[in-house]
Scaffold this motif. Structure first.
Motif, PDB file in Angstrom:
ATOM      1  N   PRO A  93      -1.501   6.230   8.519  1.00 41.82           N
ATOM      2  CA  PRO A  93      -0.782   5.404   7.528  1.00 41.82           C
ATOM      3  C   PRO A  93      -0.891   5.973   6.111  1.00 41.82           C
ATOM      4  N   ARG A  94      -2.083   6.437   5.738  1.00 46.11           N
ATOM      5  CA  ARG A  94      -2.242   7.034   4.395  1.00 46.11           C
ATOM      6  C   ARG A  94      -1.465   8.338   4.294  1.00 46.11           C
ATOM      7  N   ALA A  95      -1.460   9.126   5.359  1.00 45.63           N
ATOM      8  CA  ALA A  95      -0.701  10.379   5.363  1.00 45.63           C
ATOM      9  C   ALA A  95       0.785  10.096   5.178  1.00 45.63           C
ATOM     10  N   ARG A  96       1.288   9.073   5.863  1.00 46.03           N
ATOM     11  CA  ARG A  96       2.708   8.721   5.757  1.00 46.03           C
ATOM     12  C   ARG A  96       3.058   8.266   4.337  1.00 46.03           C
ATOM     13  N   GLU A  97       2.224   7.423   3.761  1.00 46.25           N
ATOM     14  CA  GLU A  97       2.519   6.905   2.427  1.00 46.25           C
ATOM     15  C   GLU A  97       2.493   8.023   1.383  1.00 46.25           C
ATOM     16  N   THR A  98       1.512   8.909   1.482  1.00 42.30           N
ATOM     17  CA  THR A  98       1.441  10.026   0.537  1.00 42.30           C
ATOM     18  C   THR A  98       2.607  10.975   0.738  1.00 42.30           C
ATOM     19  N   MET A  99       2.994  11.217   2.000  1.00 41.37           N
ATOM     20  CA  MET A  99       4.133  12.080   2.285  1.00 41.37           C
ATOM     21  C   MET A  99       5.412  11.492   1.707  1.00 41.37           C
ATOM     22  N   ARG A 100       5.590  10.173   1.866  1.00 36.90           N
ATOM     23  CA  ARG A 100       6.793   9.534   1.331  1.00 36.90           C
ATOM     24  C   ARG A 100       6.865   9.700  -0.190  1.00 36.90           C
ATOM     25  N   THR A 101       5.772   9.458  -0.867  1.00 37.17           N
ATOM     26  CA  THR A 101       5.725   9.636  -2.326  1.00 37.17           C
ATOM     27  C   THR A 101       6.013  11.078  -2.698  1.00 37.17           C
ATOM     28  N   HIS A 102       5.437  11.991  -1.962  1.00 38.06           N
ATOM     29  CA  HIS A 102       5.589  13.430  -2.213  1.00 38.06           C
ATOM     30  C   HIS A 102       7.050  13.852  -2.089  1.00 38.06           C
ATOM     31  N   LEU A 103       7.702  13.419  -1.032  1.00 34.16           N
ATOM     32  CA  LEU A 103       9.078  13.834  -0.789  1.00 34.16           C
ATOM     33  C   LEU A 103      10.063  13.191  -1.752  1.00 34.16           C
ATOM     34  N   ARG A 104       9.751  12.018  -2.249  1.00 36.67           N
ATOM     35  CA  ARG A 104      10.680  11.313  -3.136  1.00 36.67           C
ATOM     36  C   ARG A 104      10.542  11.712  -4.596  1.00 36.67           C
ATOM     37  N   ALA A 105       9.543  12.506  -4.916  1.00 39.78           N
ATOM     38  CA  ALA A 105       9.325  12.904  -6.316  1.00 39.78           C
ATOM     39  C   ALA A 105      10.516  13.648  -6.887  1.00 39.78           C
ATOM     40  N   VAL A 106      11.306  14.288  -6.037  1.00 39.65           N
ATOM     41  CA  VAL A 106      12.438  15.085  -6.502  1.00 39.65           C
ATOM     42  C   VAL A 106      13.448  14.236  -7.263  1.00 39.65           C
ATOM     43  N   PHE A 107      13.551  12.933  -6.948  1.00 40.10           N
ATOM     44  CA  PHE A 107      14.553  12.095  -7.609  1.00 40.10           C
ATOM     45  C   PHE A 107      14.214  11.841  -9.070  1.00 40.10           C
ATOM     46  N   ASP A 108      12.932  11.724  -9.380  1.00 37.63           N
ATOM     47  CA  ASP A 108      12.539  11.599 -10.790  1.00 37.63           C
ATOM     48  C   ASP A 108      12.898  12.871 -11.547  1.00 37.63           C
ATOM     49  N   ASP A 109      12.692  14.019 -10.894  1.00 41.98           N
ATOM     50  CA  ASP A 109      13.018  15.297 -11.529  1.00 41.98           C
ATOM     51  C   ASP A 109      14.517  15.405 -11.797  1.00 41.98           C
ATOM     52  N   ASP A 113      -1.888  19.326  -4.908  1.00 38.57           N
ATOM     53  CA  ASP A 113      -2.857  18.233  -4.729  1.00 38.57           C
ATOM     54  C   ASP A 113      -2.350  17.211  -3.708  1.00 38.57           C
ATOM     55  N   GLN A 114      -1.058  16.911  -3.746  1.00 42.97           N
ATOM     56  CA  GLN A 114      -0.503  15.972  -2.766  1.00 42.97           C
ATOM     57  C   GLN A 114      -0.582  16.556  -1.355  1.00 42.97           C
ATOM     58  N   HIS A 115      -0.351  17.856  -1.227  1.00 41.52           N
ATOM     59  CA  HIS A 115      -0.490  18.492   0.084  1.00 41.52           C
ATOM     60  C   HIS A 115      -1.909  18.317   0.621  1.00 41.52           C
ATOM     61  N   VAL A 116      -2.885  18.491  -0.254  1.00 45.30           N
ATOM     62  CA  VAL A 116      -4.284  18.334   0.159  1.00 45.30           C
ATOM     63  C   VAL A 116      -4.536  16.895   0.618  1.00 45.30           C
ATOM     64  N   GLU A 117      -3.997  15.929  -0.130  1.00 46.87           N
ATOM     65  CA  GLU A 117      -4.175  14.516   0.251  1.00 46.87           C
ATOM     66  C   GLU A 117      -3.572  14.236   1.622  1.00 46.87           C
ATOM     67  N   ILE A 118      -2.390  14.752   1.859  1.00 48.34           N
ATOM     68  CA  ILE A 118      -1.724  14.544   3.149  1.00 48.34           C
ATOM     69  C   ILE A 118      -2.550  15.179   4.267  1.00 48.34           C
ATOM     70  N   PHE A 119      -2.968  16.421   4.049  1.00 43.94           N
ATOM     71  CA  PHE A 119      -3.742  17.144   5.064  1.00 43.94           C
ATOM     72  C   PHE A 119      -5.059  16.433   5.364  1.00 43.94           C
ATOM     73  N   ASP A 120      -5.773  16.040   4.314  1.00 43.41           N
ATOM     74  CA  ASP A 120      -7.066  15.364   4.515  1.00 43.41           C
ATOM     75  C   ASP A 120      -6.880  14.071   5.308  1.00 43.41           C
ATOM     76  N   ALA A 121      -5.791  13.335   5.022  1.00 41.64           N
ATOM     77  CA  ALA A 121      -5.543  12.089   5.741  1.00 41.64           C
ATOM     78  C   ALA A 121      -5.239  12.360   7.217  1.00 41.64           C
ATOM     79  N   VAL A 122      -4.478  13.419   7.483  1.00 37.28           N
ATOM     80  CA  VAL A 122      -4.160  13.772   8.872  1.00 37.28           C
ATOM     81  C   VAL A 122      -5.434  14.155   9.624  1.00 37.28           C
TER      82      VAL A 122
END
Length: 237
Positions: free
Chosen positions: A192-208, A177-186
């Motif tokens: 700016p929305r693509a960057r913010e969603t990408m940043r959230t997407h890439l940082r999710a690994v730290f919570d895991d 779903d995050q990939h779709v959000e990033i793609f749709d924004a691009v």
């Protein structure tokens, strides 16, 4: 007429095989590695196995403890953090260079990729391959496709952490779903929305990682550098 591709050497084949098995967790963190058993399983001499283990040690994916043995390294949160920093720097900067007129062939490939990501019951490794292709495709849109090889070479510990997180969650849907959000924004030109969603997407690994360290601390490196728990070497068909 193009020259035929050069055959890969035994060492290259062995290295790529062992690296893949480490990254996909077929050889889990802490697994003891025997040169003799690996050589027998792969049908090669000990030399390419030894050389491959040296290369993997250089990447931090294997650890050698004198008088004890050779082990698949535990996932190192510091290495995960460094790889994520590099990946975020490259991928967010690349989004700034996405042109107003997108390559229609790359856009079509990304749409197909996203459709496949959302297929019911998708296999983890299939999703992971599509995930990699998706991020590489975004770099293609920006004209920075060649930067992907640099990212790939640095993210071994990150890839293992991501796979551990996906296995625990037992679902790939939030990431698709995050990939779709990033793609749709691009596609919409909303970088700016693509960057913010990408940043959230890439940082999710730290919570895991924090959650996984509580449940399975033996999979992660310790601050004191203690020797991993000994396990039998994994042998495959």
């Amino acid at each position: 007429m193009a020259a035929p591709p050069r055959p890969r050497t035994n060492r290259r084949v062995v290295y790529e095989t062992l690296r893949r098995k480490v990254l996909t967790l077929e050889l889990p963190p802490g697994t003891a590695l025997s040169e003799n058993e690996l050589a027998a399983a792969l049908g090669v001499s000990r030399t390419p196995v030894r050389e491959s283990l040296i290369l993997l040690a250089d990447e931090g994916l294997v650890q050698v403890f004198p008088q004890v043995g050779t082990f698949v390294s535990r996932v190192d949160p510091d290495r995960v953090r460094d790889a994520q920093f590099l990946r975020e720097a490259v991928e967010l900067a690349a989004l700034d260079d996405v042109p107003a007129e997108l390559d229609p062939d790359v856009v079509a490939e990304l749409r197909t990729n996203l459709d496949r990501q959302r297929a019911p019951g998708i296999d983890l490794e299939e999703f992971f391959a599509l995930d990699e292709a998706f991020h590489h495709g975004l770099l293609q849109l920006s004209g920075h496709a060649r930067a992907w090889s640099t990212v790939v070479s640095a993210k071994g510990h990150l890839d293992r952490a991501r796979r551990l997180g996906l296995k625990e969650k037992n679902t790939t849907t939030p990431f698709a779903d995050q990939h779709v959000e990033i793609f749709d924004a691009v596609v919409a030109g909303d970088l700016p929305r693509a960057r913010e969603t990408m940043r959230t997407h890439l940082r999710a690994v730290f919570d895991d990682i924090e959650r996984l360290r509580e449940h399975a601390p033996e999979l992660f490196a310790t601050d004191d550098g203690s020797v991993p728990v000994r396990r039998n070497v994994v042998v495959w068909e």
